[in-house]
Design an enzyme around this catalytic site. Structure first.
Site, PDB file in Angstrom:
ATOM      1  N   ARG A   1      -5.215   7.293   2.491  1.00 12.30           N
ATOM      2  CA  ARG A   1      -3.897   6.941   1.954  1.00 12.30           C
ATOM      3  C   ARG A   1      -3.267   8.060   1.124  1.00 12.30           C
ATOM      4  NH1 ARG A   1      -4.133   1.076   0.744  1.00 12.30           N
ATOM      5  NH2 ARG A   1      -3.412   1.509  -1.348  1.00 12.30           N
TER       6      ARG A   1
ATOM      7  N   ASP B   1      -0.336   2.218   8.333  1.00 11.06           N
ATOM      8  CA  ASP B   1      -0.883   1.393   9.422  1.00 11.06           C
ATOM      9  C   ASP B   1      -0.156   1.530  10.772  1.00 11.06           C
ATOM     10  OD1 ASP B   1      -2.633   0.492   7.502  1.00 11.06           O
ATOM     11  OD2 ASP B   1      -1.576  -1.401   7.157  1.00 11.06           O
TER      12      ASP B   1
ATOM     13  N   ARG C   1       1.199  -5.195  -5.674  1.00 11.48           N
ATOM     14  CA  ARG C   1       1.374  -6.409  -4.876  1.00 11.48           C
ATOM     15  C   ARG C   1       1.740  -7.506  -5.864  1.00 11.48           C
ATOM     16  NH1 ARG C   1      -2.905  -3.825  -1.496  1.00 11.48           N
ATOM     17  NH2 ARG C   1      -1.752  -3.155   0.337  1.00 11.48           N
ATOM     18  N   CYS C   2       2.747  -8.291  -5.552  1.00 14.39           N
ATOM     19  CA  CYS C   2       3.308  -9.238  -6.514  1.00 14.39           C
ATOM     20  C   CYS C   2       3.432 -10.635  -5.881  1.00 14.39           C
ATOM     21  CB  CYS C   2       4.691  -8.721  -6.949  1.00 14.39           C
ATOM     22  SG  CYS C   2       5.599  -9.859  -8.001  1.00 14.39           S
TER      23      CYS C   2
ATOM     24  N   ARG D   1      -5.458  -2.436   8.940  1.00 15.75           N
ATOM     25  CA  ARG D   1      -5.397  -3.916   8.974  1.00 15.75           C
ATOM     26  C   ARG D   1      -5.623  -4.413  10.390  1.00 15.75           C
ATOM     27  NH1 ARG D   1      -1.564  -6.518   4.403  1.00 15.75           N
ATOM     28  NH2 ARG D   1      -1.689  -4.774   2.988  1.00 15.75           N
TER      29      ARG D   1
ATOM     30  N   ALA E   1      15.065  11.755  -1.505  1.00 21.92           N
ATOM     31  CA  ALA E   1      16.271  11.846  -0.669  1.00 21.92           C
ATOM     32  C   ALA E   1      17.276  10.761  -1.054  1.00 21.92           C
ATOM     33  CB  ALA E   1      15.884  11.719   0.805  1.00 21.92           C
TER      34      ALA E   1
ATOM     35  N   GLY F   1       0.838  -1.212   0.000  1.00 19.27           N
ATOM     36  CA  GLY F   1       0.000   0.000   0.000  1.00 19.27           C
ATOM     37  C   GLY F   1       0.866   1.253   0.000  1.00 19.27           C
TER      38      GLY F   1
ATOM     39  N   THR G   1       4.056   2.719   5.437  1.00 24.21           N
ATOM     40  CA  THR G   1       2.668   2.246   5.527  1.00 24.21           C
ATOM     41  C   THR G   1       1.917   3.161   6.482  1.00 24.21           C
ATOM     42  OG1 THR G   1       1.214   0.516   6.401  1.00 24.21           O
ATOM     43  CG2 THR G   1       3.444   0.509   7.248  1.00 24.21           C
TER      44      THR G   1
ATOM     45  N   ASP H   1       2.038  -0.437  11.944  1.00 22.79           N
ATOM     46  CA  ASP H   1       1.904  -1.775  12.526  1.00 22.79           C
ATOM     47  C   ASP H   1       3.237  -2.508  12.662  1.00 22.79           C
ATOM     48  OD1 ASP H   1       2.313  -2.005   9.810  1.00 22.79           O
ATOM     49  OD2 ASP H   1       0.769  -3.509   9.468  1.00 22.79           O
TER      50      ASP H   1
ATOM     51  N   ARG I   1     -26.350  13.065  17.244  1.00 23.84           N
ATOM     52  CA  ARG I   1     -26.200  11.679  16.807  1.00 23.84           C
ATOM     53  C   ARG I   1     -24.896  11.064  17.273  1.00 23.84           C
ATOM     54  NH1 ARG I   1     -28.202  12.763  10.610  1.00 23.84           N
ATOM     55  NH2 ARG I   1     -30.306  11.959  10.889  1.00 23.84           N
TER      56      ARG I   1
ATOM     57  N   GLY J   1       5.605  -2.025   3.701  1.00 23.52           N
ATOM     58  CA  GLY J   1       5.205  -2.515   5.021  1.00 23.52           C
ATOM     59  C   GLY J   1       5.789  -3.886   5.308  1.00 23.52           C
ATOM     60  N   ASP J   2       5.192  -4.578   6.270  1.00 30.08           N
ATOM     61  CA  ASP J   2       5.794  -5.849   6.714  1.00 30.08           C
ATOM     62  C   ASP J   2       5.842  -6.904   5.603  1.00 30.08           C
ATOM     63  OD1 ASP J   2       3.055  -6.077   6.795  1.00 30.08           O
ATOM     64  OD2 ASP J   2       2.968  -7.098   8.732  1.00 30.08           O
TER      65      ASP J   2
HETATM   66  P1  ADP Z   1       2.815  -4.298   2.768  1.00 29.04           P
HETATM   67  O1  ADP Z   1       4.253  -4.238   2.381  1.00 29.04           O
HETATM   68  O2  ADP Z   1       2.149  -2.948   2.721  1.00 29.04           O
HETATM   69  O3  ADP Z   1       2.590  -5.027   4.064  1.00 29.04           O
HETATM   70  P2  ADP Z   1       1.799  -6.629   1.293  1.00 29.04           P
HETATM   71  O4  ADP Z   1       1.634  -7.490   2.509  1.00 29.04           O
HETATM   72  O5  ADP Z   1       0.701  -6.639   0.306  1.00 29.04           O
HETATM   73  O6  ADP Z   1       2.044  -5.100   1.615  1.00 29.04           O
HETATM   74  O7  ADP Z   1       3.159  -7.106   0.572  1.00 29.04           O
HETATM   75  C1  ADP Z   1       3.646  -6.418  -0.550  1.00 29.04           C
HETATM   76  C2  ADP Z   1       4.423  -7.366  -1.438  1.00 29.04           C
HETATM   77  O8  ADP Z   1       5.578  -7.866  -0.729  1.00 29.04           O
HETATM   78  C3  ADP Z   1       3.693  -8.625  -1.868  1.00 29.04           C
HETATM   79  O9  ADP Z   1       2.809  -8.422  -2.943  1.00 29.04           O
HETATM   80  C4  ADP Z   1       4.863  -9.510  -2.283  1.00 29.04           C
HETATM   81  O10 ADP Z   1       5.363  -9.133  -3.550  1.00 29.04           O
HETATM   82  C5  ADP Z   1       5.915  -9.135  -1.218  1.00 29.04           C
HETATM   83  N1  ADP Z   1       5.856 -10.150  -0.135  1.00 29.04           N
HETATM   84  C6  ADP Z   1       4.922 -10.272   0.825  1.00 29.04           C
HETATM   85  N2  ADP Z   1       5.164 -11.350   1.610  1.00 29.04           N
HETATM   86  C7  ADP Z   1       6.292 -11.919   1.125  1.00 29.04           C
HETATM   87  C8  ADP Z   1       7.054 -13.070   1.490  1.00 29.04           C
HETATM   88  N3  ADP Z   1       6.698 -13.860   2.516  1.00 29.04           N
HETATM   89  N4  ADP Z   1       8.158 -13.367   0.753  1.00 29.04           N
HETATM   90  C9  ADP Z   1       8.527 -12.587  -0.285  1.00 29.04           C
HETATM   91  N5  ADP Z   1       7.841 -11.491  -0.674  1.00 29.04           N
HETATM   92  C10 ADP Z   1       6.739 -11.168   0.006  1.00 29.04           C
HETATM   93  O1  F6P Z   2      -1.658  -1.494   4.500  1.00 22.18           O
HETATM   94  C1  F6P Z   2      -2.238  -0.297   4.105  1.00 22.18           C
HETATM   95  C2  F6P Z   2      -3.717  -0.449   3.851  1.00 22.18           C
HETATM   96  O2  F6P Z   2      -4.239   0.824   3.493  1.00 22.18           O
HETATM   97  C3  F6P Z   2      -4.530  -1.057   5.004  1.00 22.18           C
HETATM   98  O3  F6P Z   2      -4.771  -0.117   6.029  1.00 22.18           O
HETATM   99  C4  F6P Z   2      -5.762  -1.545   4.284  1.00 22.18           C
HETATM  100  O4  F6P Z   2      -6.386  -2.592   4.977  1.00 22.18           O
HETATM  101  C5  F6P Z   2      -5.210  -2.010   2.964  1.00 22.18           C
HETATM  102  O5  F6P Z   2      -3.957  -1.358   2.784  1.00 22.18           O
HETATM  103  C6  F6P Z   2      -6.103  -1.722   1.793  1.00 22.18           C
HETATM  104  O6  F6P Z   2      -5.537  -2.293   0.666  1.00 22.18           O
HETATM  105  P1  F6P Z   2      -5.993  -1.961  -0.831  1.00 22.18           P
HETATM  106  O7  F6P Z   2      -5.334  -0.694  -1.229  1.00 22.18           O
HETATM  107  O8  F6P Z   2      -5.484  -3.121  -1.612  1.00 22.18           O
HETATM  108  O9  F6P Z   2      -7.479  -1.827  -0.835  1.00 22.18           O
END
Ligand code: ADP
Ligand code: F6P
Length: 319
Positions: A252, A127, A72-73, A171, A22, A11, A125, A129, A162, A102-103
């Site tokens: 966002r 979030d 997302r891949c 999340r 930077a 995200g 992110t 988190d 209200r 993010g994570d």
């Molecule tokens: P965020 O980074 O915001 O938490 P996602 O959880 O959707 O978002 O992860 C983003 C991308 O990071 C995924 O679409 C994938 O390409 C990569 N990714 C996520 N989990 C893994 C994993 N366990 N191993 C390798 N790549 C990952």
């Molecule tokens: O991780 C960032 C975030 O905005 C979350 O807060 C939310 O649940 C999710 O991404 C929404 O994802 P998408 O942009 O795929 O709808």
């Protein structure tokens, strides 16, 4: 290192552009070539490498989103996908990679690091988190966006006496609801980390009305339920007039706050400095107002504790 890459993944978050700007400018200043990789790990696999220049990052510090695009891949979660990514990086002579995300994105950076390719993570992110850093890039801006929404919703809720349920993102993390709820004076904050019985929430709202409050804001983290369901339950339990709003993706976007521009800039430079010294496998963070970095494997393992003290404080002062 003489040639590095940078990508944004998962995200998007306000402040990502500040970090890209930077990293590109500090990298060039330090005598490196910097490649932007489009659409996160998707672009890494599809070989979307763009040579970045000082001017290619002009006029972006104030813009939300990410000029490199994000995606997302799922393929990058596989060993084959990761091997292909490393092959493309090597083909361009890139020796180190900065991943802003993010994570989930950090799991990808960790996988690269484990396979011997140096990667540095920057927490991007809304979030908030991630356990190893006090704040993530975009969280502050998103909180301010939510505060603006609370102020507007409060006007109409007060006029009509209200209760408003405002559902925010995050999340499984309740920080957006908690911090924006604290700043916006929400009467009730519902987060996944600390569940509260609906009858207690109803009692609290009725008591607040009895004390003369004209309206009430209930901040709901998306990980704790859906606005319409909670609205129906509160209506049932209190007979108050209840409305619900899901803020959605407007959280966002927007021009990054000063704090997010500061974090993006500091982490962009910090990440390049690490790669410049040949150091990889780290994630950047901020702890007690100090920019720092830690081991990517250790950082990814950490569990974020819930700030119950802050939650209780918000609850006491919103009576
Ligand atoms: P965020 O980074 O915001 O938490 P996602 O959880 O959707 O978002 O992860 C983003 C991308 O990071 C995924 O679409 C994938 O390409 C990569 N990714 C996520 N989990 C893994 C994993 N366990 N191993 C390798 N790549 C990952
Ligand atoms: O991780 C960032 C975030 O905005 C979350 O807060 C939310 O649940 C999710 O991404 C929404 O994802 P998408 O942009 O795929 O709808």
């Amino acid at each position: 290192m003489k040639r590095i890459g940078i990508l944004t993944s998962g995200g998007d978050a306000p402040g990502m552009n500040a970090a890209i700007r930077a990293a590109v400018r500090y990298g060039i200043y330090a005598g490196m070539e910097v490649f932007g990789i489009e659409r996160g790990y998707t672009g890494l696999l599809e070989d979307k490498f763009i040579p970045m220049s000082m001017r290619s990052v002009s006029d972006i510090i104030q813009r939300g989103g990410t000029i490199l695009k994000t995606a997302r891949c799922p393929e990058f979660k596989t060993k084959e996908g990761q091997a292909k990514g490393i092959e493309n990086l090597k083909k361009h002579g890139v020796e180190g990679l900065i991943v802003i995300g993010g994570d989930g994105s950090f799991m990808g950076a960790k996988a690269l690091s484990e396979q011997g390719f140096p990667a540095i993570g920057i927490p991007g992110t809304i979030d908030n988190d991630l356990a190893y850093t006090d704040y993530t890039l975009g969280f502050d801006t998103a909180c301010n966006t939510i505060l603006d929404a609370i102020n507007k919703i409060r006007d109409t809720m007060s006029s009509h006496e209200r209760v408003s349920i405002i559902e925010v993102m995050g999340r499984n993390c309740g920080d957006l609801a908690l911090y924006a709820g604290l700043g916006g004076g929400a009467e009730v904050i519902i987060v996944p980390e600390h569940t509260v019985d609906i009858n207690r929430i109803a009692e609290r709202l009725l008591a607040s009305k009895a004390r003369g409050k004209a309206s009430a804001i209930v901040m709901l983290a998306e990980g704790a339920g859906h606005a319409d369901d909670i609205a129906a339950q509160i209506k049932n339990a209190t007979d108050l007039s209840v409305r619900s709003t899901v803020l959605g993706h407007l959280q966002r976007g927007g021009s990054p706050s000063m704090k997010d521009r500061f974090l993006g800039t500091s982490w962009g430079v910090h990440a390049v400095k690490l790669l410049e010294k040949g150091i990889g496998n780290r994630i950047c963070g901020i702890r007690d107002n100090k920019i720092y970095d830690m081991d990517i494997v250790e950082g990814c393992k950490m569990k974020k504790p819930f700030d119950l003290e802050l939650y209780n404080m918000a609850s006491i002062v919103s009576r």
